[in-house]
Design a protein around this motif. Structure first.
Motif, PDB file in Angstrom:
ATOM      1  N   LEU A  23       0.822  -1.205   0.000  1.00 38.33           N
ATOM      2  CA  LEU A  23       0.000   0.000   0.000  1.00 38.33           C
ATOM      3  C   LEU A  23       0.861   1.262   0.000  1.00 38.33           C
ATOM      4  CD1 LEU A  23      -2.792  -1.009   2.552  1.00 38.33           C
ATOM      5  CD2 LEU A  23      -3.044  -0.732   0.089  1.00 38.33           C
ATOM      6  N   GLY A  24       2.185   1.069   0.153  1.00 33.91           N
ATOM      7  CA  GLY A  24       3.080   2.212   0.082  1.00 33.91           C
ATOM      8  C   GLY A  24       3.432   2.820   1.428  1.00 33.91           C
ATOM      9  N   ALA A  25       3.331   2.044   2.494  1.00 36.57           N
ATOM     10  CA  ALA A  25       3.617   2.591   3.820  1.00 36.57           C
ATOM     11  C   ALA A  25       5.114   2.873   3.994  1.00 36.57           C
ATOM     12  CB  ALA A  25       3.148   1.622   4.893  1.00 36.57           C
ATOM     13  N   ARG A  26       5.427   3.886   4.786  1.00 34.90           N
ATOM     14  CA  ARG A  26       6.824   4.188   5.120  1.00 34.90           C
ATOM     15  C   ARG A  26       7.285   3.206   6.178  1.00 34.90           C
ATOM     16  NH1 ARG A  26       8.252   9.760   4.227  1.00 34.90           N
ATOM     17  NH2 ARG A  26      10.166   9.271   5.347  1.00 34.90           N
ATOM     18  N   LEU A  27       8.613   3.085   6.269  1.00 33.11           N
ATOM     19  CA  LEU A  27       9.194   2.103   7.172  1.00 33.11           C
ATOM     20  C   LEU A  27       8.807   2.357   8.634  1.00 33.11           C
ATOM     21  CD1 LEU A  27      10.916  -0.325   6.539  1.00 33.11           C
ATOM     22  CD2 LEU A  27      12.935   0.976   7.143  1.00 33.11           C
ATOM     23  N   GLN A  28       8.639   3.626   8.964  1.00 29.23           N
ATOM     24  CA  GLN A  28       8.275   3.965  10.345  1.00 29.23           C
ATOM     25  C   GLN A  28       6.950   3.322  10.764  1.00 29.23           C
ATOM     26  OE1 GLN A  28       9.577   6.051   8.147  1.00 29.23           O
ATOM     27  NE2 GLN A  28      10.595   7.804   9.096  1.00 29.23           N
ATOM     28  N   VAL A  29       6.037   3.216   9.803  1.00 32.62           N
ATOM     29  CA  VAL A  29       4.748   2.601  10.117  1.00 32.62           C
ATOM     30  C   VAL A  29       4.964   1.139  10.479  1.00 32.62           C
ATOM     31  CG1 VAL A  29       2.449   2.090   9.242  1.00 32.62           C
ATOM     32  CG2 VAL A  29       3.623   4.152   8.488  1.00 32.62           C
ATOM     33  N   LEU A  30       5.772   0.463   9.657  1.00 32.77           N
ATOM     34  CA  LEU A  30       6.039  -0.959   9.887  1.00 32.77           C
ATOM     35  C   LEU A  30       6.720  -1.162  11.233  1.00 32.77           C
ATOM     36  CD1 LEU A  30       7.443  -1.882   6.364  1.00 32.77           C
ATOM     37  CD2 LEU A  30       5.088  -1.876   7.132  1.00 32.77           C
ATOM     38  N   GLU A  31       7.665  -0.285  11.529  1.00 35.97           N
ATOM     39  CA  GLU A  31       8.390  -0.417  12.793  1.00 35.97           C
ATOM     40  C   GLU A  31       7.449  -0.291  13.969  1.00 35.97           C
ATOM     41  OE1 GLU A  31      11.827   2.417  11.788  1.00 35.97           O
ATOM     42  OE2 GLU A  31      12.501   1.295  13.546  1.00 35.97           O
ATOM     43  N   SER A  32       6.507   0.615  13.827  1.00 35.69           N
ATOM     44  CA  SER A  32       5.609   0.856  14.952  1.00 35.69           C
ATOM     45  C   SER A  32       4.533  -0.211  15.071  1.00 35.69           C
ATOM     46  CB  SER A  32       4.997   2.250  14.784  1.00 35.69           C
ATOM     47  OG  SER A  32       3.739   2.299  15.337  1.00 35.69           O
ATOM     48  N   GLU A  33       4.147  -0.815  13.966  1.00 41.60           N
ATOM     49  CA  GLU A  33       3.007  -1.719  13.997  1.00 41.60           C
ATOM     50  C   GLU A  33       3.355  -3.200  14.018  1.00 41.60           C
ATOM     51  OE1 GLU A  33       0.031  -0.877  14.632  1.00 41.60           O
ATOM     52  OE2 GLU A  33       0.400   1.277  14.547  1.00 41.60           O
ATOM     53  N   GLN A 101      -7.889   0.327   2.116  1.00 42.14           N
ATOM     54  CA  GLN A 101      -8.191  -0.365   0.858  1.00 42.14           C
ATOM     55  C   GLN A 101      -9.555   0.062   0.323  1.00 42.14           C
ATOM     56  OE1 GLN A 101      -7.696  -4.305   2.384  1.00 42.14           O
ATOM     57  NE2 GLN A 101      -5.657  -4.577   1.488  1.00 42.14           N
ATOM     58  N   LEU A 102     -10.527   0.172   1.226  1.00 37.44           N
ATOM     59  CA  LEU A 102     -11.859   0.607   0.799  1.00 37.44           C
ATOM     60  C   LEU A 102     -11.819   2.046   0.283  1.00 37.44           C
ATOM     61  CD1 LEU A 102     -14.020  -0.954   3.654  1.00 37.44           C
ATOM     62  CD2 LEU A 102     -14.162  -1.535   1.245  1.00 37.44           C
ATOM     63  N   TYR A 103     -11.012   2.874   0.950  1.00 33.92           N
ATOM     64  CA  TYR A 103     -10.855   4.267   0.506  1.00 33.92           C
ATOM     65  C   TYR A 103     -10.291   4.311  -0.915  1.00 33.92           C
ATOM     66  CZ  TYR A 103      -8.032   8.491  -0.211  1.00 33.92           C
ATOM     67  OH  TYR A 103      -7.430   9.579  -0.770  1.00 33.92           O
ATOM     68  N   LEU A 104      -9.221   3.538  -1.150  1.00 28.88           N
ATOM     69  CA  LEU A 104      -8.607   3.513  -2.478  1.00 28.88           C
ATOM     70  C   LEU A 104      -9.618   3.092  -3.544  1.00 28.88           C
ATOM     71  CD1 LEU A 104      -5.061   1.908  -2.039  1.00 28.88           C
ATOM     72  CD2 LEU A 104      -5.646   4.317  -2.372  1.00 28.88           C
ATOM     73  N   GLU A 105     -10.381   2.061  -3.227  1.00 26.50           N
ATOM     74  CA  GLU A 105     -11.391   1.567  -4.155  1.00 26.50           C
ATOM     75  C   GLU A 105     -12.386   2.646  -4.516  1.00 26.50           C
ATOM     76  OE1 GLU A 105     -12.186  -3.010  -2.870  1.00 26.50           O
ATOM     77  OE2 GLU A 105     -13.756  -1.531  -2.570  1.00 26.50           O
ATOM     78  N   GLY A 111     -12.919   7.908 -10.297  1.00 29.19           N
ATOM     79  CA  GLY A 111     -11.997   8.504 -11.253  1.00 29.19           C
ATOM     80  C   GLY A 111     -11.090   9.566 -10.674  1.00 29.19           C
ATOM     81  N   LEU A 112     -10.815   9.475  -9.382  1.00 32.15           N
ATOM     82  CA  LEU A 112      -9.929  10.457  -8.753  1.00 32.15           C
ATOM     83  C   LEU A 112      -8.607   9.796  -8.383  1.00 32.15           C
ATOM     84  CD1 LEU A 112     -12.557  12.007  -6.334  1.00 32.15           C
ATOM     85  CD2 LEU A 112     -11.659  13.070  -8.397  1.00 32.15           C
ATOM     86  N   GLU A 113      -7.615  10.629  -8.106  1.00 34.95           N
ATOM     87  CA  GLU A 113      -6.337  10.133  -7.614  1.00 34.95           C
ATOM     88  C   GLU A 113      -6.364  10.156  -6.095  1.00 34.95           C
ATOM     89  OE1 GLU A 113      -3.462   8.961  -9.034  1.00 34.95           O
ATOM     90  OE2 GLU A 113      -4.714   8.839 -10.839  1.00 34.95           O
ATOM     91  N   PRO A 114      -5.889   9.085  -5.437  1.00 30.39           N
ATOM     92  CA  PRO A 114      -5.856   9.135  -3.973  1.00 30.39           C
ATOM     93  C   PRO A 114      -4.881  10.214  -3.494  1.00 30.39           C
ATOM     94  CG  PRO A 114      -4.761   7.171  -4.804  1.00 30.39           C
ATOM     95  CD  PRO A 114      -5.420   7.821  -5.975  1.00 30.39           C
ATOM     96  N   MET A 115      -5.313  11.029  -2.554  1.00 34.15           N
ATOM     97  CA  MET A 115      -4.433  12.076  -2.023  1.00 34.15           C
ATOM     98  C   MET A 115      -3.835  11.650  -0.703  1.00 34.15           C
ATOM     99  SD  MET A 115      -5.858  15.834  -2.521  1.00 34.15           S
ATOM    100  CE  MET A 115      -4.171  16.427  -2.405  1.00 34.15           C
ATOM    101  N   LEU A 116      -4.543  10.743  -0.049  1.00 29.15           N
ATOM    102  CA  LEU A 116      -4.140  10.324   1.287  1.00 29.15           C
ATOM    103  C   LEU A 116      -3.267   9.084   1.152  1.00 29.15           C
ATOM    104  CD1 LEU A 116      -4.951  10.858   4.390  1.00 29.15           C
ATOM    105  CD2 LEU A 116      -6.523   8.964   4.055  1.00 29.15           C
ATOM    106  N   SER A 117      -2.037   9.155   1.643  1.00 31.75           N
ATOM    107  CA  SER A 117      -1.193   7.967   1.617  1.00 31.75           C
ATOM    108  C   SER A 117      -1.526   7.117   2.836  1.00 31.75           C
ATOM    109  CB  SER A 117       0.280   8.360   1.653  1.00 31.75           C
ATOM    110  OG  SER A 117       0.585   8.916   2.913  1.00 31.75           O
ATOM    111  N   VAL A 118      -1.144   5.844   2.778  1.00 30.32           N
ATOM    112  CA  VAL A 118      -1.469   4.975   3.906  1.00 30.32           C
ATOM    113  C   VAL A 118      -0.736   5.449   5.166  1.00 30.32           C
ATOM    114  CG1 VAL A 118       0.338   3.247   3.502  1.00 30.32           C
ATOM    115  CG2 VAL A 118      -1.806   2.572   4.598  1.00 30.32           C
ATOM    116  N   THR A 119       0.449   6.018   4.981  1.00 32.73           N
ATOM    117  CA  THR A 119       1.191   6.538   6.136  1.00 32.73           C
ATOM    118  C   THR A 119       0.431   7.693   6.782  1.00 32.73           C
ATOM    119  OG1 THR A 119       3.170   5.993   4.889  1.00 32.73           O
ATOM    120  CG2 THR A 119       3.465   7.273   6.884  1.00 32.73           C
TER     121      THR A 119
END
Lengths: 199, 143
Positions: A23-33, A101-105, A111-119
């Motif tokens: 989903l494109g998460a930054r490493l900090q997210v993985l470290e924390s979760e 995932q539901l947000y992305l869908e 027909g929009l581009e997601p602005m919110l990253s998973v991070t």
């Protein structure tokens, strides 16, 4: 989070980490979760995404969520998140993943581009958890939108019921556009409000 | 019977291929000018819709239960019931004179946003997003 050395739980954590990397998460997210070590996460990251993770701090303040378009995207995500939170019993991070995932869908279906990253989505949930941000119902449409805490609910009107003057004028592909025709301004904005009060 | 515009003759025509006759049937529906349905037709269509709904719901629930709760707008218990249905049970439940699923936006606000009532198509994207936010915020119906 309890340190658990069970192989099964480790497998679950790796799976979670892989989903987040996809989903494109930054490493900090993985470290924390997850409880996986930094070295393993780094290797996993390279293996899954085929490149090194972005470095540097997470560039977040709560202000980003207050600008017009990000606020709409983030509010859609957070409403979905709250929905899942209410109806399903999931670990916090899984709720974030599934809601994202539901947000992305939903965004791509429109027909929009997601602005919110998973991070950012993950940070948003943290911000809400520790009271730096909250949701306030719009006094016109009743929808819940992200605001600073202590927003006066009686007077709050969301950015969709009353878009700010410069909103929706950006020409970037996949961004929200408000009326390309020049004349609409007052008339079209009065219309949904009428509908809202009638409802 | 055979030449009535309702097309009952179509069903009498011998057909070995069930699928193509079903296809012809649906095609006919699209081409037909609006006419009142007979009560057999109503029952058949309701069963069809119910079955499609149940099958879709079940596969959504089985592939990701939590997201299915959001997509379908149903409670955990309902999801458990639908998820456990056998095909025979499904057929039985689907047969009846009422639909099993119901409308999720029975208010003017969301409805007007979805249909872009009173505005040009230019703002449609914004309106649909607005409707999505409002609908995603409604968990009290599901829980």
């Amino acid at each position: 989070m309890a340190r658990n050395k069970s192989i099964l739980s480790e497998a679950r954590q790796i799976e979670r980490a892989v989903t987040l990397i996809h989903l494109g998460a930054r490493l900090q997210v993985l470290e924390s979760e997850t409880d996986l070590s930094y070295e393993r996460l780094l290797r996993l990251y390279k293996e899954v995404s085929g490149r090194s993770p972005s470095k540097g701090q997470l560039p977040f303040s709560t202000d980003w969520f207050m600008t017009w378009q990000p606020n709409i995207h983030a509010s859609l995500f957070l409403n979905t998140h709250e929905y899942l939170n209410k109806v399903a019993e999931l670990d916090e991070i899984d709720t974030v993943i599934k809601a994202y995932q539901l947000y992305l869908e939903q965004i791509s279906a429109q027909g929009l581009e997601p602005m919110l990253s998973v991070t950012r989505a993950w940070r948003l949930v943290k911000f809400v958890d520790n009271g730096m941000l909250t949701m306030t119902p719009c006094s016109k449409c009743g929808g819940h939108f992200i605001t600073h805490p202590h927003e006066i609910a009686r007077h709050y009107v969301c950015g969709l019921c009353e878009p700010p003057a410069r909103a929706g004028k950006g020409k970037a592909a996949g961004s929200l556009q408000l009326h390309s025709e020049p004349r609409i301004d007052a008339a079209s904005r009065a219309e949904p409000r009428k509908a809202a009060t009638a409802a | 019977m055979r030449d009535c515009s309702d097309g009952n003759g179509l069903m009498l025509r011998p057909s070995l291929n069930l699928y193509s006759s079903f296809h012809a049937e649906t095609q006919r529906h699209f081409n037909r000018k609006p006419a009142a349905m007979t009560s057999e037709q109503i029952l058949a269509e309701i069963r069809e819709a119910n079955l499609s709904y149940l099958m879709l719901a079940q596969s959504l629930i089985r592939s990701d239960r939590d997201q299915a709760l959001f997509r379908l707008g149903i409670s955990e218990e309902t999801a458990g019931l639908i998820g456990a249905l056998t095909s025979a049970q499904m057929m039985k439940i689907a047969t009846g004179n009422t639909l099993l699923c119901r409308f999720r936006m029975d208010d003017d606000l969301v409805w007007n946003l979805l249909t872009s009532h009173g505005k040009g198509a230019a703002n449609e994207g914004v309106s649909r997003l607005h409707a999505s936010i409002l609908m995603a915020g409604r968990h009290q119906e599901a829980a």
